[in-house]
Structures are given as structure tokens and as C-alpha cells.
Design a protein around this motif. Structure first.
Motif, PDB file in Angstrom:
ATOM      1  N   GLY A 213      -2.334   6.715 -10.369  1.00  0.00           N
ATOM      2  CA  GLY A 213      -2.295   5.345  -9.877  1.00  0.00           C
ATOM      3  C   GLY A 213      -1.023   4.962  -9.147  1.00  0.00           C
ATOM      4  N   ARG A 214      -0.109   5.922  -8.914  1.00  0.00           N
ATOM      5  CA  ARG A 214       1.133   5.603  -8.202  1.00  0.00           C
ATOM      6  C   ARG A 214       0.895   5.479  -6.703  1.00  0.00           C
ATOM      7  NH1 ARG A 214       5.786   9.685  -9.917  1.00  0.00           N
ATOM      8  NH2 ARG A 214       6.806   8.520  -8.236  1.00  0.00           N
ATOM      9  N   LEU A 215      -0.177   6.075  -6.196  1.00  0.00           N
ATOM     10  CA  LEU A 215      -0.512   6.018  -4.779  1.00  0.00           C
ATOM     11  C   LEU A 215      -1.882   5.379  -4.587  1.00  0.00           C
ATOM     12  CD1 LEU A 215       0.520   9.645  -3.719  1.00  0.00           C
ATOM     13  CD2 LEU A 215       1.866   7.564  -3.416  1.00  0.00           C
ATOM     14  N   ASP A 216      -2.059   4.690  -3.467  1.00  0.00           N
ATOM     15  CA  ASP A 216      -3.368   4.128  -3.125  1.00  0.00           C
ATOM     16  C   ASP A 216      -4.215   5.135  -2.365  1.00  0.00           C
ATOM     17  OD1 ASP A 216      -3.192   1.209  -3.963  1.00  0.00           O
ATOM     18  OD2 ASP A 216      -1.367   1.410  -2.779  1.00  0.00           O
ATOM     19  N   LEU A 217      -3.576   5.995  -1.601  1.00  0.00           N
ATOM     20  CA  LEU A 217      -4.263   7.052  -0.867  1.00  0.00           C
ATOM     21  C   LEU A 217      -3.266   8.147  -0.543  1.00  0.00           C
ATOM     22  CD1 LEU A 217      -4.461   6.451   2.905  1.00  0.00           C
ATOM     23  CD2 LEU A 217      -3.660   4.600   1.463  1.00  0.00           C
ATOM     24  N   ALA A 218      -3.778   9.305  -0.163  1.00  0.00           N
ATOM     25  CA  ALA A 218      -2.903  10.413   0.222  1.00  0.00           C
ATOM     26  C   ALA A 218      -3.620  11.281   1.235  1.00  0.00           C
ATOM     27  CB  ALA A 218      -2.503  11.239  -0.998  1.00  0.00           C
ATOM     28  N   ILE A 219      -2.860  11.833   2.155  1.00  0.00           N
ATOM     29  CA  ILE A 219      -3.370  12.848   3.068  1.00  0.00           C
ATOM     30  C   ILE A 219      -2.952  14.189   2.466  1.00  0.00           C
ATOM     31  CG2 ILE A 219      -3.409  13.708   5.421  1.00  0.00           C
ATOM     32  CD1 ILE A 219      -4.472  10.869   5.124  1.00  0.00           C
ATOM     33  N   LEU A 220      -3.936  15.022   2.139  1.00  0.00           N
ATOM     34  CA  LEU A 220      -3.680  16.253   1.393  1.00  0.00           C
ATOM     35  C   LEU A 220      -4.213  17.467   2.132  1.00  0.00           C
ATOM     36  CD1 LEU A 220      -4.838  15.025  -2.148  1.00  0.00           C
ATOM     37  CD2 LEU A 220      -2.505  15.002  -1.232  1.00  0.00           C
ATOM     38  N   PHE A 221      -3.785  18.639   1.680  1.00  0.00           N
ATOM     39  CA  PHE A 221      -4.316  19.901   2.184  1.00  0.00           C
ATOM     40  C   PHE A 221      -5.376  20.417   1.213  1.00  0.00           C
ATOM     41  CE2 PHE A 221       0.132  20.178   3.924  1.00  0.00           C
ATOM     42  CZ  PHE A 221      -0.241  19.967   5.247  1.00  0.00           C
TER      43      PHE A 221
ATOM     44  N   VAL B   8      -7.345  16.479   4.366  1.00  0.00           N
ATOM     45  CA  VAL B   8      -8.297  15.500   3.854  1.00  0.00           C
ATOM     46  C   VAL B   8      -7.592  14.181   3.552  1.00  0.00           C
ATOM     47  CG1 VAL B   8      -9.673  17.350   2.806  1.00  0.00           C
ATOM     48  CG2 VAL B   8      -8.006  16.103   1.405  1.00  0.00           C
ATOM     49  N   CYS B   9      -8.371  13.108   3.569  1.00  0.00           N
ATOM     50  CA  CYS B   9      -7.908  11.806   3.104  1.00  0.00           C
ATOM     51  C   CYS B   9      -8.458  11.626   1.692  1.00  0.00           C
ATOM     52  CB  CYS B   9      -8.401  10.694   4.020  1.00  0.00           C
ATOM     53  SG  CYS B   9      -7.892   9.039   3.486  1.00  0.00           S
TER      54      CYS B   9
ATOM     55  N   VAL C 177       0.859  -1.189   0.000  1.00  0.00           N
ATOM     56  CA  VAL C 177       0.000   0.000   0.000  1.00  0.00           C
ATOM     57  C   VAL C 177       0.889   1.231   0.000  1.00  0.00           C
ATOM     58  CG1 VAL C 177      -1.737   1.340   1.251  1.00  0.00           C
ATOM     59  CG2 VAL C 177      -1.860  -1.162   1.254  1.00  0.00           C
ATOM     60  N   ALA C 178       0.669   2.121  -0.974  1.00  0.00           N
ATOM     61  CA  ALA C 178       1.451   3.356  -1.085  1.00  0.00           C
ATOM     62  C   ALA C 178       0.608   4.533  -0.600  1.00  0.00           C
ATOM     63  CB  ALA C 178       1.885   3.580  -2.529  1.00  0.00           C
ATOM     64  N   ILE C 179       1.117   5.247   0.380  1.00  0.00           N
ATOM     65  CA  ILE C 179       0.416   6.408   0.932  1.00  0.00           C
ATOM     66  C   ILE C 179       1.273   7.643   0.751  1.00  0.00           C
ATOM     67  CG2 ILE C 179       1.312   5.836   3.246  1.00  0.00           C
ATOM     68  CD1 ILE C 179      -1.144   7.239   4.427  1.00  0.00           C
ATOM     69  N   GLY C 180       0.652   8.732   0.304  1.00  0.00           N
ATOM     70  CA  GLY C 180       1.355   9.989   0.111  1.00  0.00           C
ATOM     71  C   GLY C 180       1.104  10.943   1.266  1.00  0.00           C
ATOM     72  N   LEU C 181       2.173  11.585   1.759  1.00  0.00           N
ATOM     73  CA  LEU C 181       2.058  12.523   2.878  1.00  0.00           C
ATOM     74  C   LEU C 181       2.831  13.802   2.575  1.00  0.00           C
ATOM     75  CD1 LEU C 181       2.796  10.113   5.890  1.00  0.00           C
ATOM     76  CD2 LEU C 181       0.544  10.841   5.078  1.00  0.00           C
ATOM     77  N   PRO C 182       2.209  14.973   2.729  1.00  0.00           N
ATOM     78  CA  PRO C 182       2.970  16.224   2.637  1.00  0.00           C
ATOM     79  C   PRO C 182       3.998  16.276   3.765  1.00  0.00           C
ATOM     80  CG  PRO C 182       0.602  16.621   2.528  1.00  0.00           C
ATOM     81  CD  PRO C 182       0.783  15.209   2.964  1.00  0.00           C
TER      82      PRO C 182
ATOM     83  N   HIS D 231       3.108  27.926  -3.612  1.00  0.00           N
ATOM     84  CA  HIS D 231       2.902  26.941  -2.545  1.00  0.00           C
ATOM     85  C   HIS D 231       1.494  27.085  -1.971  1.00  0.00           C
ATOM     86  CE1 HIS D 231       3.533  24.807   1.263  1.00  0.00           C
ATOM     87  NE2 HIS D 231       4.627  24.284   0.727  1.00  0.00           N
ATOM     88  N   GLY D 232       0.854  25.954  -1.644  1.00  0.00           N
ATOM     89  CA  GLY D 232      -0.513  25.983  -1.137  1.00  0.00           C
ATOM     90  C   GLY D 232      -0.661  26.803   0.132  1.00  0.00           C
ATOM     91  N   LEU D 233       0.282  26.687   1.059  1.00  0.00           N
ATOM     92  CA  LEU D 233       0.233  27.462   2.298  1.00  0.00           C
ATOM     93  C   LEU D 233       0.330  28.953   2.007  1.00  0.00           C
ATOM     94  CD1 LEU D 233       0.260  27.565   5.412  1.00  0.00           C
ATOM     95  CD2 LEU D 233       2.759  27.367   5.289  1.00  0.00           C
ATOM     96  N   ARG D 234       1.206  29.316   1.098  1.00  0.00           N
ATOM     97  CA  ARG D 234       1.376  30.737   0.759  1.00  0.00           C
ATOM     98  C   ARG D 234       0.096  31.291   0.133  1.00  0.00           C
ATOM     99  NH1 ARG D 234       5.689  34.181  -0.571  1.00  0.00           N
ATOM    100  NH2 ARG D 234       4.798  36.276  -0.850  1.00  0.00           N
ATOM    101  N   ARG D 235      -0.599  30.487  -0.670  1.00  0.00           N
ATOM    102  CA  ARG D 235      -1.840  30.972  -1.281  1.00  0.00           C
ATOM    103  C   ARG D 235      -2.893  31.269  -0.222  1.00  0.00           C
ATOM    104  NH1 ARG D 235      -0.635  27.096  -5.444  1.00  0.00           N
ATOM    105  NH2 ARG D 235      -2.015  25.555  -4.487  1.00  0.00           N
TER     106      ARG D 235
END
Length: 309
Positions: free
Chosen positions: A139-147, A268-269, A93-98, A197-201
Motif C-alpha cells: 500500500g505504499r504505492l498507488d501504481l508502479a511500472i514494472l518489468f 507492465v503497469c 499519487v505515489a508511482i514506482g519506477l525502476p 537481478h531481473g535483467l540478469r535472470r
């Protein structure tokens, strides 16, 4: 169009000729040729160039091959999911995390996964939220925690929490209150990420709404370098409380929550609803959400839990 035709098509691509493909697939050569011809008729174009040397893909064939492999891979995933529905979750299982979330979550998630999902091999990918969204769609990740919970094509997002942004200052600088307005933040020289950058926006949008101009003395994309710059006394910054919790606890930095409307961000998930989840991925999603909720309740992650079961 039949799955059998797709398998035959991929088989011919890999073999390079009808004769060799027929032998590998255990299908009579005339019947295999008929199936390929029927497939070409259905898609409305030639997939192969025939010659005495064999079968070579056309440009249309190369494009179709990518889609055929994705379809066959998803069918196999579906088959395995049904087979393993009542079995112990297992597999990769591949999970993406900032980065800011990875600092908090990676180690606790790995420990929990080893204890409760011993047959699941977790792959943690750390990157900017935008890159993670792209890789999740591909399709490289199964899930990600995103902003951010803004709608994105093919992504299903489940809001988990909302965290307030904070003014982060040097530990030996002038003391500030636990809460501060954006207008007072403007008096501090700041080191911030770039405007893309998302935070800067988020910061720029809140400042524009309040007609406030910040004193940005430098832009740095690396979270680690931003925090080191603040520790060195070069300037202050704006980050989430969670991303500096360790340094604040160690007395290296101070953080004051910014009270203005708009100075918050959602976590978000996210999953790709075009690619059904495996039992292993579903188990990791449930475990990650449970772990993050516990961190919020305990105060380890300074935020407000908003997920609705």
C-alpha cells in the motif's frame, strides 16, 4: 462486524480507557463497553486487558488494530472516491519506477502531470522492480511500472510494451552490426548486474537455452556505474536500448540489438487490486500509459507497443 465497532475499537485504543473514549466518541460508557465486548466475541479473543489504570491492548488486539485501521482507511478512500468521481482529480499519487524507466519517464511525466493534472501531487519512487512490487502490495504505492508480467499475489498487471536487449559497447571500440547474436556477444568481456537481478535472470535463461557461456568479468548492481564502466572501456554490457538511448545519441556508447529468442523483457503497469484506485491515481495511470505509448511511437523509447485497450 460493523464499521461502528471498528471505529469504537480504534477510539478506545487511542484514548486508553472506556471513560475517555466514551467522552471523545460521544457515546455512553456502558454502550461503548457492550460494543467492545461484542467485537471480542465476534473475533473470538480478548482485544484488551482491563485494569484500574484503563484498557491495554493484548497481542491479539495489536494485530487486530493494524487491520482495523486499514479497513477504516479504505472505507474513507471509497467515500472520497465517490464524492470526487465527477470532480477534478486531486490529491497525492505515489508511482514506482525502476531506474532504467525512471531515466526516461520521470521528467516527461512530471511535466505532463503539472500541465494536465494540476491538483495532483505526484510522488515518484525509484527502486528495483522487486522492491516496487513489495511496496505496491503493502500500500505504499498507488501504481508502479514494472518489468515482467508473471503473476504476483494481489497485483493486477497490464502489459504495455516489449523491449529487446542490446549489447552495449564503448564508442571507440570495434564496430559491430546493428544486430548481433548471443553467440557473438559471448566473445565480449561483460560487466553485468548480479544473478538475483531481473535483467540478469533473463540473460542467464536465454544463455542456458542456447548453451552459451558469457565472459562476465565483473558484477555491478548500479545502472549508472555499469554504464560508466563501459564508457571507461573496462568491458561491455547488456541493457535495454532505452536505458542507453541518451548515451548512444551523444556518441558515448554503441548498442546492437541481440536477436536471440528470449532476449526481450516486458514492461507492465501494475496496481494492487485489493486496494481500489482513487480518481487521482486513475488519472495518473491513464496519463502515464498515454505518455509511454507516445514515446514508443516516436522512437524515444525503442520498443514494441503491445498493450490492448
Amino acid at each position: 462486524m460493523e464499521l461502528r465497532q471498528l471505529r469504537y475499537f480504534v477510539g478506545v485504543c487511542e484514548a486508553g480507557s472506556l471513560l475517555q473514549a466514551a467522552s471523545r466518541l460521544h457515546v455512553a460508557q456502558p454502550a461503548l463497553g457492550q460494543q467492545i465486548a461484542a467485537l471480542e466475541h465476534e473475533v473470538g479473543g480478548k482485544l484488551f486487558e482491563r485494569s484500574s489504570r484503563g484498557m491495554a491492548l493484548t497481542e491479539a488486539g495489536r494485530v487486530f488494530l493494524e487491520h482495523a485501521r486499514v479497513v477504516l482507511a479504505d472505507v474513507e478512500r471509497a467515500r472520497l472516491s465517490v464524492r470526487d468521481a465527477n470532480a477534478v482529480p486531486r490529491g497525492d499519487v505515489a508511482i514506482g519506477l525502476p531506474t532504467t524507466i525512471a531515466l526516461l519517464v520521470t521528467v516527461p511525466l512530471l511535466k505532463a502531470c503539472r500541465e494536465r493534472l494540476p491538483h495532483v501531487r505526484l510522488k515518484v519512487v525509484e527502486a528495483y522492480s522487486g522492491f516496487l512490487s513489495e511496496w505496491l502490495r503493502g500500500g505504499r504505492l498507488d501504481l508502479a511500472i514494472l518489468f515482467g508480467d508473471a503473476s504476483e499475489p494481489t497485483l493486477a498487471k497490464r502489459a504495455l510494451l516489449e523491449e529487446r536487449l542490446a549489447l552495449v559497447t564503448h564508442a571507440n571500440g570495434p564496430r559491430t552490426a546493428a544486430r548481433i547474436s548471443l553467440a557473438k556477444v559471448a566473445a565480449h568481456p561483460l560487466v553485468l548486474p548480479g544473478r538475483e537481478h531481473g535483467l540478469r535472470r533473463i540473460i542467464d535463461q536465454a544463455c542456458a537455452a542456447a548453451s552459451i557461456e558469457l565472459d562476465v568479468i565483473a558484477e555491478i548492481e548500479s545502472l549508472t556505474s555499469v554504464k560508466k564502466a563501459v564508457e571507461a572501456g573496462i568491458g561491455s554490457t547488456i541493457l535495454s536500448m532505452s536505458s542507453v538511448a541518451e548515451e548512444v545519441a551523444a556518441g558515448k556508447l554503441r548498442a546492437a540489438a541481440i536477436t536471440d529468442e528470449g532476449m526481450t523483457r516486458r514492461v507492465v503497469c501494475a496496481t494492487n487490486f485489493a486496494r481500489p484506485s482513487t480518481p487521482a491515481a486513475a488519472a495518473v495511470i491513464a496519463l502515464a500509459m498515454e505518455l509511454i505509448q507516445q514515446m514508443v511511437k516516436s522512437g524515444a523509447w525503442p520498443a514494441r507497443w503491445i498493450e490492448k485497450a
